[in-house]
Structures are given as C-alpha cells and as structure tokens.
Design a protein around this motif. Sequence first.
Motif, short mmCIF file in Angstrom:
data_model
loop_
_atom_site.label_atom_id
_atom_site.label_comp_id
_atom_site.label_asym_id
_atom_site.label_seq_id
_atom_site.Cartn_x
_atom_site.Cartn_y
_atom_site.Cartn_z
N UNK A 158 -13.53 14.86 -5.61
CA UNK A 158 -12.44 15.73 -5.12
C UNK A 158 -11.06 15.18 -5.48
N UNK A 159 -11.02 14.25 -6.43
CA UNK A 159 -9.75 13.60 -6.80
C UNK A 159 -9.44 13.88 -8.27
N UNK A 160 -8.53 14.83 -8.56
CA UNK A 160 -8.13 15.06 -9.94
C UNK A 160 -6.96 14.18 -10.38
N UNK A 161 -6.30 13.55 -9.40
CA UNK A 161 -5.13 12.72 -9.71
C UNK A 161 -5.11 11.52 -8.78
N UNK A 162 -4.90 10.35 -9.37
CA UNK A 162 -4.77 9.13 -8.58
C UNK A 162 -3.47 8.43 -8.97
N UNK A 163 -2.83 7.86 -7.99
CA UNK A 163 -1.56 7.17 -8.22
C UNK A 163 -1.80 5.68 -8.23
N UNK A 164 -1.31 5.03 -9.25
CA UNK A 164 -1.40 3.58 -9.36
C UNK A 164 -0.11 2.99 -8.80
N UNK A 165 -0.17 2.69 -7.52
CA UNK A 165 0.95 2.03 -6.85
C UNK A 165 0.32 0.95 -5.98
N UNK A 166 0.85 -0.23 -6.05
CA UNK A 166 0.30 -1.37 -5.33
C UNK A 166 1.10 -1.60 -4.05
N UNK A 167 0.57 -2.42 -3.18
CA UNK A 167 1.27 -2.82 -1.96
C UNK A 167 1.00 -4.31 -1.73
N UNK A 168 2.03 -5.01 -1.33
CA UNK A 168 1.92 -6.43 -1.04
C UNK A 168 2.07 -6.62 0.47
N UNK A 169 1.06 -7.23 1.05
CA UNK A 169 1.04 -7.43 2.50
C UNK A 169 1.37 -8.87 2.85
N UNK A 170 1.99 -9.05 4.00
CA UNK A 170 2.26 -10.38 4.54
C UNK A 170 1.76 -10.39 5.99
N UNK A 171 0.48 -10.74 6.19
CA UNK A 171 -0.11 -10.69 7.53
C UNK A 171 0.64 -11.54 8.57
N UNK A 172 1.21 -12.67 8.16
CA UNK A 172 1.96 -13.50 9.12
C UNK A 172 3.20 -12.76 9.62
N UNK A 173 3.87 -12.04 8.73
CA UNK A 173 5.03 -11.26 9.15
C UNK A 173 4.60 -10.09 10.03
N UNK A 226 13.28 1.02 3.61
CA UNK A 226 11.93 0.73 3.10
C UNK A 226 11.41 -0.62 3.57
N UNK A 227 12.25 -1.41 4.19
CA UNK A 227 11.86 -2.77 4.57
C UNK A 227 11.10 -2.76 5.89
N UNK A 228 9.78 -2.82 5.81
CA UNK A 228 8.96 -2.82 7.03
C UNK A 228 8.91 -4.21 7.66
N UNK A 229 9.25 -5.21 6.86
CA UNK A 229 9.20 -6.58 7.36
C UNK A 229 7.88 -7.27 7.05
N UNK A 230 6.82 -6.50 6.77
CA UNK A 230 5.53 -7.16 6.51
C UNK A 230 4.76 -6.59 5.32
N UNK A 231 5.23 -5.51 4.71
CA UNK A 231 4.61 -5.00 3.49
C UNK A 231 5.67 -4.31 2.65
N UNK A 232 5.39 -4.23 1.35
CA UNK A 232 6.27 -3.49 0.45
C UNK A 232 5.45 -2.99 -0.72
N UNK A 233 5.91 -1.90 -1.33
CA UNK A 233 5.25 -1.36 -2.51
C UNK A 233 5.56 -2.24 -3.71
N UNK A 234 4.57 -2.35 -4.61
CA UNK A 234 4.72 -3.13 -5.84
C UNK A 234 4.13 -2.35 -7.00
N UNK A 235 4.47 -2.74 -8.22
CA UNK A 235 3.81 -2.14 -9.38
C UNK A 235 2.39 -2.70 -9.42
N UNK A 236 1.46 -1.94 -10.00
CA UNK A 236 0.07 -2.41 -10.07
C UNK A 236 -0.04 -3.80 -10.69
N UNK A 237 -0.78 -4.65 -10.00
CA UNK A 237 -0.99 -6.01 -10.46
C UNK A 237 -0.19 -7.05 -9.70
N UNK A 238 0.82 -6.62 -8.95
CA UNK A 238 1.65 -7.58 -8.21
C UNK A 238 1.45 -7.48 -6.70
N UNK A 239 0.49 -6.68 -6.29
CA UNK A 239 0.20 -6.54 -4.87
C UNK A 239 -1.24 -6.91 -4.58
#
Length: 130
Positions: free
Chosen positions: A32-47, A64-77
């Motif tokens: 059921x998925x004709x389109x997928x987005x390649x967007x990464x996320x970097x998590x900081x569980x301690x934060x 956009x600053x949640x304090x504990x996660x942020x979006x990244x390009x694929x491969x950096x999250x």
Amino acid sequence: MFDLGLYLNYDPSHLLWLGIDPVAALKPYVDRIPHAQAKDAQLDPRARDRYGFFGRAVRRADGWDSGWWRYRVPGLGDVDWRRIVDTLYEGGFTGVLSVEHEDPVWSGDVRRVTQGLEIAHRTLRPLIVG
C-alpha cells in the motif's frame, strides 16, 4: 482507509522518534506504499530523559528543536536504511523513494544543502536496484 482506495506515504523518521520500529510498522503495508520518503532522525535518549517525550517546552530558540531528536539526511541518523530498503523490496515495492531534506546541519545555503543531498545519495545508492 484502504477500502477508499487510499495509499500510504511512508516516512520512517517520524516513526523512529515516536518509539515505533519503522521496519515492523512497514512490513504489513508495503503493498500500500507507492511513495517512501528517505528522511532520517537522530535520537538522544539521555536528553529525552531530561526533556520528556514532548521535548523542550521553554527557551526554544528554534521551533524544530525538540531537545532530544532532530531530522537528518539519510545515513546520519538512527534509521537502518539497509533494513528499510530491503523490507520495501521484499514486499514488492516498485514505487518512488525520495529524499526529504530537513537536516539542520546540512542547510542554510545551496552548497550545504547539496552536500547533504550527496551524503544521502552515498547512503542510499548502494541499496537501490536499477
């Protein structure tokens, strides 16, 4: 939803910071998925332990600053792109995988955005068939 003829736009980055395994959530719905987005996320569980799931609530200079996660390009999250792409192909995916660039590190000017897209390309290209 599917009975209405609707399909899914899959983006694993949102699932990741919500605490959902992106591969487990993907498997039942690949057809059921004709389109997928390649967007990464970097998590900081301690934060996250400091700010909580909802993130930084005060003194937030950037919305956009949640304090504990942020979006990244694929491969950096923290998204496992090998497992994601493999699961897509295993399920018969023939749709489009497009890079959604919201990485604050690789933004700001054309040169940095281009460099961020090059990182995404180096990450994803070896996984793509065709």
